[in-house]
Write a protein that holds these residues in place. Structure first.
Motif, PDB file in Angstrom:
ATOM      1  N   SER A  25       0.849  -1.180   0.000  1.00  0.00           N
ATOM      2  CA  SER A  25       0.000   0.000   0.000  1.00  0.00           C
ATOM      3  C   SER A  25       0.888   1.234   0.000  1.00  0.00           C
ATOM      4  CB  SER A  25      -0.938   0.014   1.210  1.00  0.00           C
ATOM      5  OG  SER A  25      -0.205   0.053   2.427  1.00  0.00           O
ATOM      6  N   GLY A  26       0.348   2.345  -0.453  1.00  0.00           N
ATOM      7  CA  GLY A  26       1.118   3.566  -0.504  1.00  0.00           C
ATOM      8  C   GLY A  26       1.391   4.012  -1.930  1.00  0.00           C
ATOM      9  N   SER A  27       2.239   4.999  -2.065  1.00  0.00           N
ATOM     10  CA  SER A  27       2.506   5.634  -3.346  1.00  0.00           C
ATOM     11  C   SER A  27       3.003   4.657  -4.406  1.00  0.00           C
ATOM     12  CB  SER A  27       3.532   6.744  -3.170  1.00  0.00           C
ATOM     13  OG  SER A  27       3.894   7.297  -4.426  1.00  0.00           O
ATOM     14  N   PRO A  28       2.290   4.521  -5.510  1.00  0.00           N
ATOM     15  CA  PRO A  28       2.751   3.648  -6.593  1.00  0.00           C
ATOM     16  C   PRO A  28       4.093   4.085  -7.175  1.00  0.00           C
ATOM     17  CG  PRO A  28       0.429   4.155  -6.854  1.00  0.00           C
ATOM     18  CD  PRO A  28       0.950   5.081  -5.801  1.00  0.00           C
ATOM     19  N   VAL A  29       4.382   5.376  -7.124  1.00  0.00           N
ATOM     20  CA  VAL A  29       5.637   5.888  -7.656  1.00  0.00           C
ATOM     21  C   VAL A  29       6.827   5.287  -6.924  1.00  0.00           C
ATOM     22  CG1 VAL A  29       7.048   7.957  -7.977  1.00  0.00           C
ATOM     23  CG2 VAL A  29       4.592   8.037  -8.423  1.00  0.00           C
ATOM     24  N   ASN A  30       6.644   4.994  -5.646  1.00  0.00           N
ATOM     25  CA  ASN A  30       7.723   4.463  -4.826  1.00  0.00           C
ATOM     26  C   ASN A  30       7.796   2.954  -4.811  1.00  0.00           C
ATOM     27  OD1 ASN A  30       8.795   6.985  -3.956  1.00  0.00           O
ATOM     28  ND2 ASN A  30       7.060   7.183  -2.547  1.00  0.00           N
ATOM     29  N   ARG A  31       6.966   2.309  -5.602  1.00  0.00           N
ATOM     30  CA  ARG A  31       7.017   0.861  -5.697  1.00  0.00           C
ATOM     31  C   ARG A  31       6.888   0.399  -7.145  1.00  0.00           C
ATOM     32  NH1 ARG A  31       1.394  -0.760  -5.128  1.00  0.00           N
ATOM     33  NH2 ARG A  31       0.150   0.912  -4.158  1.00  0.00           N
ATOM     34  N   GLY A  32       7.617   1.066  -8.006  1.00  0.00           N
ATOM     35  CA  GLY A  32       7.673   0.659  -9.399  1.00  0.00           C
ATOM     36  C   GLY A  32       8.367  -0.672  -9.567  1.00  0.00           C
ATOM     37  N   ARG A  33       9.264  -0.994  -8.636  1.00  0.00           N
ATOM     38  CA  ARG A  33       9.916  -2.290  -8.572  1.00  0.00           C
ATOM     39  C   ARG A  33       9.530  -2.967  -7.271  1.00  0.00           C
ATOM     40  NH1 ARG A  33      16.157  -1.625  -8.754  1.00  0.00           N
ATOM     41  NH2 ARG A  33      15.690   0.559  -8.226  1.00  0.00           N
ATOM     42  N   MET A  34       9.020  -4.162  -7.350  1.00  0.00           N
ATOM     43  CA  MET A  34       8.710  -4.975  -6.195  1.00  0.00           C
ATOM     44  C   MET A  34       9.587  -6.210  -6.253  1.00  0.00           C
ATOM     45  SD  MET A  34       6.389  -3.299  -4.522  1.00  0.00           S
ATOM     46  CE  MET A  34       5.857  -4.576  -3.379  1.00  0.00           C
ATOM     47  N   ALA A  35      10.263  -6.494  -5.160  1.00  0.00           N
ATOM     48  CA  ALA A  35      11.226  -7.585  -5.159  1.00  0.00           C
ATOM     49  C   ALA A  35      11.113  -8.440  -3.915  1.00  0.00           C
ATOM     50  CB  ALA A  35      12.646  -7.030  -5.268  1.00  0.00           C
ATOM     51  N   TRP A  36      11.651  -9.634  -4.034  1.00  0.00           N
ATOM     52  CA  TRP A  36      11.786 -10.540  -2.905  1.00  0.00           C
ATOM     53  C   TRP A  36      13.262 -10.751  -2.623  1.00  0.00           C
ATOM     54  CZ3 TRP A  36       8.124 -12.283   0.375  1.00  0.00           C
ATOM     55  CH2 TRP A  36       6.787 -12.168  -0.028  1.00  0.00           C
ATOM     56  N   PHE A  37      13.608 -10.685  -1.343  1.00  0.00           N
ATOM     57  CA  PHE A  37      14.970 -10.909  -0.885  1.00  0.00           C
ATOM     58  C   PHE A  37      14.991 -12.074   0.078  1.00  0.00           C
ATOM     59  CE2 PHE A  37      15.260  -6.712  -2.552  1.00  0.00           C
ATOM     60  CZ  PHE A  37      16.600  -6.487  -2.848  1.00  0.00           C
ATOM     61  N   HIS A  38      16.073 -12.809   0.048  1.00  0.00           N
ATOM     62  CA  HIS A  38      16.287 -13.924   0.953  1.00  0.00           C
ATOM     63  C   HIS A  38      17.487 -13.609   1.833  1.00  0.00           C
ATOM     64  CE1 HIS A  38      17.945 -18.255   1.537  1.00  0.00           C
ATOM     65  NE2 HIS A  38      17.072 -17.977   2.491  1.00  0.00           N
ATOM     66  N   GLN A  39      17.339 -13.857   3.121  1.00  0.00           N
ATOM     67  CA  GLN A  39      18.441 -13.625   4.045  1.00  0.00           C
ATOM     68  C   GLN A  39      18.625 -14.829   4.962  1.00  0.00           C
ATOM     69  OE1 GLN A  39      18.141 -10.230   6.732  1.00  0.00           O
ATOM     70  NE2 GLN A  39      20.378 -10.100   6.834  1.00  0.00           N
ATOM     71  N   ARG A  40      19.789 -15.427   4.877  1.00  0.00           N
ATOM     72  CA  ARG A  40      20.148 -16.497   5.788  1.00  0.00           C
ATOM     73  C   ARG A  40      20.836 -15.902   7.002  1.00  0.00           C
ATOM     74  NH1 ARG A  40      23.054 -21.209   2.392  1.00  0.00           N
ATOM     75  NH2 ARG A  40      23.631 -19.570   0.904  1.00  0.00           N
ATOM     76  N   PRO A  41      20.745 -16.574   8.158  1.00  0.00           N
ATOM     77  CA  PRO A  41      21.347 -16.032   9.377  1.00  0.00           C
ATOM     78  C   PRO A  41      22.818 -15.677   9.180  1.00  0.00           C
ATOM     79  CG  PRO A  41      19.953 -17.885   9.914  1.00  0.00           C
ATOM     80  CD  PRO A  41      20.040 -17.839   8.405  1.00  0.00           C
ATOM     81  N   GLY A  42      23.186 -14.482   9.604  1.00  0.00           N
ATOM     82  CA  GLY A  42      24.564 -14.049   9.506  1.00  0.00           C
ATOM     83  C   GLY A  42      24.993 -13.575   8.135  1.00  0.00           C
ATOM     84  N   ARG A  43      24.072 -13.549   7.174  1.00  0.00           N
ATOM     85  CA  ARG A  43      24.412 -13.135   5.826  1.00  0.00           C
ATOM     86  C   ARG A  43      23.589 -11.932   5.397  1.00  0.00           C
ATOM     87  NH1 ARG A  43      25.366 -18.749   2.394  1.00  0.00           N
ATOM     88  NH2 ARG A  43      26.341 -19.925   4.106  1.00  0.00           N
ATOM     89  N   GLU A  44      24.070 -11.263   4.361  1.00  0.00           N
ATOM     90  CA  GLU A  44      23.344 -10.124   3.822  1.00  0.00           C
ATOM     91  C   GLU A  44      22.143 -10.595   3.017  1.00  0.00           C
ATOM     92  OE1 GLU A  44      26.850  -6.758   3.347  1.00  0.00           O
ATOM     93  OE2 GLU A  44      26.119  -7.801   1.567  1.00  0.00           O
ATOM     94  N   ARG A  45      21.187  -9.712   2.875  1.00  0.00           N
ATOM     95  CA  ARG A  45      20.022 -10.024   2.084  1.00  0.00           C
ATOM     96  C   ARG A  45      20.378 -10.140   0.612  1.00  0.00           C
ATOM     97  NH1 ARG A  45      15.380  -6.166   4.972  1.00  0.00           N
ATOM     98  NH2 ARG A  45      15.841  -6.913   7.092  1.00  0.00           N
ATOM     99  N   GLU A  46      19.842 -11.168  -0.028  1.00  0.00           N
ATOM    100  CA  GLU A  46      20.100 -11.431  -1.433  1.00  0.00           C
ATOM    101  C   GLU A  46      18.822 -11.256  -2.238  1.00  0.00           C
ATOM    102  OE1 GLU A  46      21.468 -15.103  -4.398  1.00  0.00           O
ATOM    103  OE2 GLU A  46      20.978 -15.472  -2.294  1.00  0.00           O
ATOM    104  N   GLY A  47      18.866 -10.385  -3.225  1.00  0.00           N
ATOM    105  CA  GLY A  47      17.718 -10.217  -4.087  1.00  0.00           C
ATOM    106  C   GLY A  47      17.567 -11.432  -4.979  1.00  0.00           C
TER     107      GLY A  47
END
Length: 124
Positions: A25-47
């Motif tokens: 929800s919210g401004s469509p302009v700010n969500r032109g890209r929608m993504a899923w990220f995966h993060q394993r414990p101790g690691r950075e988020r991976e798109g």
């Protein structure tokens, strides 16, 4: 302002599937890209997957063939179908939103301004 709420996580056996959903929800302009990220414990988020309002889809090379990102129900919902899950897929899955302006990369966490709280996926 953009609000993102994920759902659909859970515990499954290796080889199983889960369908994750993100309600936006919210401004469509700010969500032109929608993504899923995966993060394993101790690691950075991976798109792992991104979908634009124009219908462009990009996947991380490491997950092609096992994940499908799609519009879920209406334009305010994005789903991630996860198939043939492996123990390495365990972790938090976050929905994120960004504008269509690519600064660092299509699936770069630094580009995404808004994040959901995440949903836990456990594969045993």
């Amino acid at each position: 302002h953009v609000q993102l709420v994920e759902s659909g996580g859970g515990s499954v056996q290796a080889g199983g599937s889960l369908r994750l959903s993100c309600a936006a929800s919210g401004s469509p302009v700010n969500r032109g890209r929608m993504a899923w990220f995966h993060q394993r414990p101790g690691r950075e988020r991976e798109g792992v997957a991104v979908l634009t309002t124009g219908g462009t889809i990009k996947y991380s090379d490491s997950v092609k063939g096992r994940l499908i990102i799609s519009q879920d129900g209406d334009k305010n919902m994005v789903a991630l179908q996860t198939n043939d899950l492996k123990p390495e897929d365990t972790g938090m899955y976050y929905c994120a939103a960004a504008s269509l302006v690519v600064r660092t990369g299509w699936l770069s966490a630094a580009d995404f301004r808004y994040w959901g709280q995440g949903t836990q996926v456990t594969v045993s």
